[in-house]
Scaffold this motif. Sequence first.
Motif, PDB file in Angstrom:
ATOM      1  N   ILE A  83       1.331  27.238   2.325  1.00 20.88           N
ATOM      2  CA  ILE A  83       0.736  26.004   2.828  1.00 20.88           C
ATOM      3  C   ILE A  83      -0.491  25.707   1.970  1.00 20.88           C
ATOM      4  O   ILE A  83      -1.264  26.601   1.631  1.00 20.88           O
ATOM      5  CB  ILE A  83       0.358  26.150   4.312  1.00 20.88           C
ATOM      6  CG1 ILE A  83       1.614  26.515   5.135  1.00 20.88           C
ATOM      7  CG2 ILE A  83      -0.242  24.854   4.849  1.00 20.88           C
ATOM      8  CD1 ILE A  83       1.341  26.833   6.594  1.00 20.88           C
ATOM      9  N   ASN A  84      -0.665  24.447   1.587  1.00 18.93           N
ATOM     10  CA  ASN A  84      -1.677  24.035   0.612  1.00 18.93           C
ATOM     11  C   ASN A  84      -1.473  24.767  -0.725  1.00 18.93           C
ATOM     12  O   ASN A  84      -2.361  25.478  -1.213  1.00 18.93           O
ATOM     13  CB  ASN A  84      -3.102  24.302   1.140  1.00 18.93           C
ATOM     14  CG  ASN A  84      -3.429  23.503   2.378  1.00 18.93           C
ATOM     15  OD1 ASN A  84      -3.213  22.291   2.407  1.00 18.93           O
ATOM     16  ND2 ASN A  84      -3.936  24.175   3.405  1.00 18.93           N
ATOM     17  N   PRO A  85      -0.304  24.614  -1.316  1.00 17.52           N
ATOM     18  CA  PRO A  85      -0.020  25.375  -2.541  1.00 17.52           C
ATOM     19  C   PRO A  85      -0.721  24.807  -3.775  1.00 17.52           C
ATOM     20  O   PRO A  85      -0.989  23.606  -3.866  1.00 17.52           O
ATOM     21  CB  PRO A  85       1.496  25.228  -2.684  1.00 17.52           C
ATOM     22  CG  PRO A  85       1.772  23.875  -2.097  1.00 17.52           C
ATOM     23  CD  PRO A  85       0.820  23.748  -0.931  1.00 17.52           C
ATOM     24  N   SER A  86      -1.017  25.682  -4.706  1.00 18.31           N
ATOM     25  CA  SER A  86      -1.349  25.257  -6.065  1.00 18.31           C
ATOM     26  C   SER A  86      -0.030  25.057  -6.795  1.00 18.31           C
ATOM     27  O   SER A  86       0.992  25.663  -6.455  1.00 18.31           O
ATOM     28  CB  SER A  86      -2.162  26.333  -6.786  1.00 18.31           C
ATOM     29  OG  SER A  86      -3.430  26.485  -6.192  1.00 18.31           O
ATOM     30  N   TRP A  87      -0.074  24.204  -7.810  1.00 18.61           N
ATOM     31  CA  TRP A  87       1.109  24.073  -8.668  1.00 18.61           C
ATOM     32  C   TRP A  87       0.808  24.751  -9.985  1.00 18.61           C
ATOM     33  O   TRP A  87      -0.051  24.314 -10.745  1.00 18.61           O
ATOM     34  CB  TRP A  87       1.456  22.607  -8.897  1.00 18.61           C
ATOM     35  CG  TRP A  87       2.671  22.427  -9.772  1.00 18.61           C
ATOM     36  CD1 TRP A  87       3.830  23.139  -9.729  1.00 18.61           C
ATOM     37  CD2 TRP A  87       2.838  21.466 -10.826  1.00 18.61           C
ATOM     38  NE1 TRP A  87       4.720  22.694 -10.680  1.00 18.61           N
ATOM     39  CE2 TRP A  87       4.137  21.666 -11.365  1.00 18.61           C
ATOM     40  CE3 TRP A  87       2.028  20.462 -11.353  1.00 18.61           C
ATOM     41  CZ2 TRP A  87       4.637  20.901 -12.417  1.00 18.61           C
ATOM     42  CZ3 TRP A  87       2.507  19.692 -12.393  1.00 18.61           C
ATOM     43  CH2 TRP A  87       3.805  19.893 -12.924  1.00 18.61           C
TER      44      TRP A  87
END
Length: 535
Positions: A343-347
């Motif tokens: 959840i709330n990932p970095s790419w």
Amino acid sequence: MLSVFRTRTSILLAACFAATASMANTTSEHAHNTAFQMAVAEHTPRESQIAEFYRTNGFSPIWVGESDEHMQRRAALILALSHAHLHGLPQADATVSSLIQKMQDARSTRDLGAVEAELSRVFVDFADALYSGFLRPGNIDDGLVRSVDRRSAAEHLNALNTHGAAYLAQLAPQTRQYRALMKQKLALQDLVDQGGWGATVPETKLEYGDTGPNVVKLRNRLVLMGYMKPSASPSFDAALLEGVRAFQIAHGLEPDGVAGKGTIAELNRPAVDRLKAVYVALERERWLPRDRGARHILVNQTDFSAKIVDDGQVTFETRAVIGKNTHDRRSPEFSDVMEHMVINPSWYVPRSIITKEYLPKLKANPNAVGHIQITDSRGRQVNRGAVDFNQFTARSFPFAMRQPPSKSNALGLVKFMFPNKYNIYLHDTPQKSLFAREVRAFSHGCIRLAQPFEFAYALLAKQEEDPKAFFHRVLNTGKETKVDLEQKVPVHLIYRTAYVGPKGEVQYRRDVYGRDRKIWEALQKAGVALPDVQG
């Protein structure tokens, strides 16, 4: 057609039993002698698993004995081979005739050894094709990276030895989908024999309120296809509107009730094309794992959908975007296990995107793609102004790139991970407008979900009392957070242009990547043929 099959089967089995009687006169207590062993060994490659099976069981015959069990195995194999074409496999008539002739001609112990070896070889080839598929997926298309469960020759022979003739009936997938596809295959073959769905419809837009001969042709074809009841009306009325919508739904088209270019193109596809799609679908079903998981995720790329399936029932479904139809972006096909969500990932930008898309932009302007952080090997952010990007090639570029969590992040606000070497996962996206498209092939290969939050709630429901509240509590922190799934979920990325829906309705989809065409061509090349059909 079924009566023809029954008559043909009766003739073959009668011949088989006649051959069995002939062999019974030859079989004796000497079947285990040196001559028998030498004949089996002679007709079996020394290093093969079939040879190893016979060495392990002391060259005890599993086919040519005199017992009822031996006779049942022989008859069951002949029957199964004679029905191979029902599964979309090559006709085995020549093989059946050859086996029966060899059984009839057996006059010595050495002859029996040769027949024993031949029956085992034919059985193993047939069992492998029916259990795991006739083709090797990886030889057809580089997107077919699925690992297929294949039993060894020894495993098939040992199972036959243990379970007897009943094992032959267990080889094909024991799924509702497979049985329904076989039924549809027979129905389509009868339809093709009768001339198909009649006259095609001229490629002109037809909609509610239109009248004329083209409307009549549209109505007639939909009636023959079973999407509406017969009617003599020359007008595009409410009944025809619903018929068009029913057709569109069954073919993955936007159900607007307008017979436009795309709808008419699919409507005019001949029945033989749909028959080929079913043949391919049967082969694809044989490639899938036998145990899909009581709960599993099913992504059908041609349907642009992702589903959660619980005990055979679809409990959640959402639209999906798949990889763009270019060589380096098509979504692959494989199965794996989902372990967690972020959840709330970095790419973390894939290397291929960095070098092919972003490096050329950075060479032109160091401040390009400013929403992406450039980091060194230790994860520290790089000062763009201090770097001459023109000195780097795609191979020598030393940096990584990362987009921090945000609503505009390329992965959206949640991603679903089933770690794999292809770097494929399911995720949210800020590009919501793409889900309104009929054909949704736009990504770099990963699967984007139209309703990622609801997908997360459904997965978390197995471990959280209030999954929605839990999800948003984590989301509202704004921090990148890994959430493990207590119950790991199998994920199957499939590609099915013909399948049967939950209510028994037959569905067809377009061959987005052209993979089914390649599979059909490979099946044809290997000897699969449409009964009494040219092309």
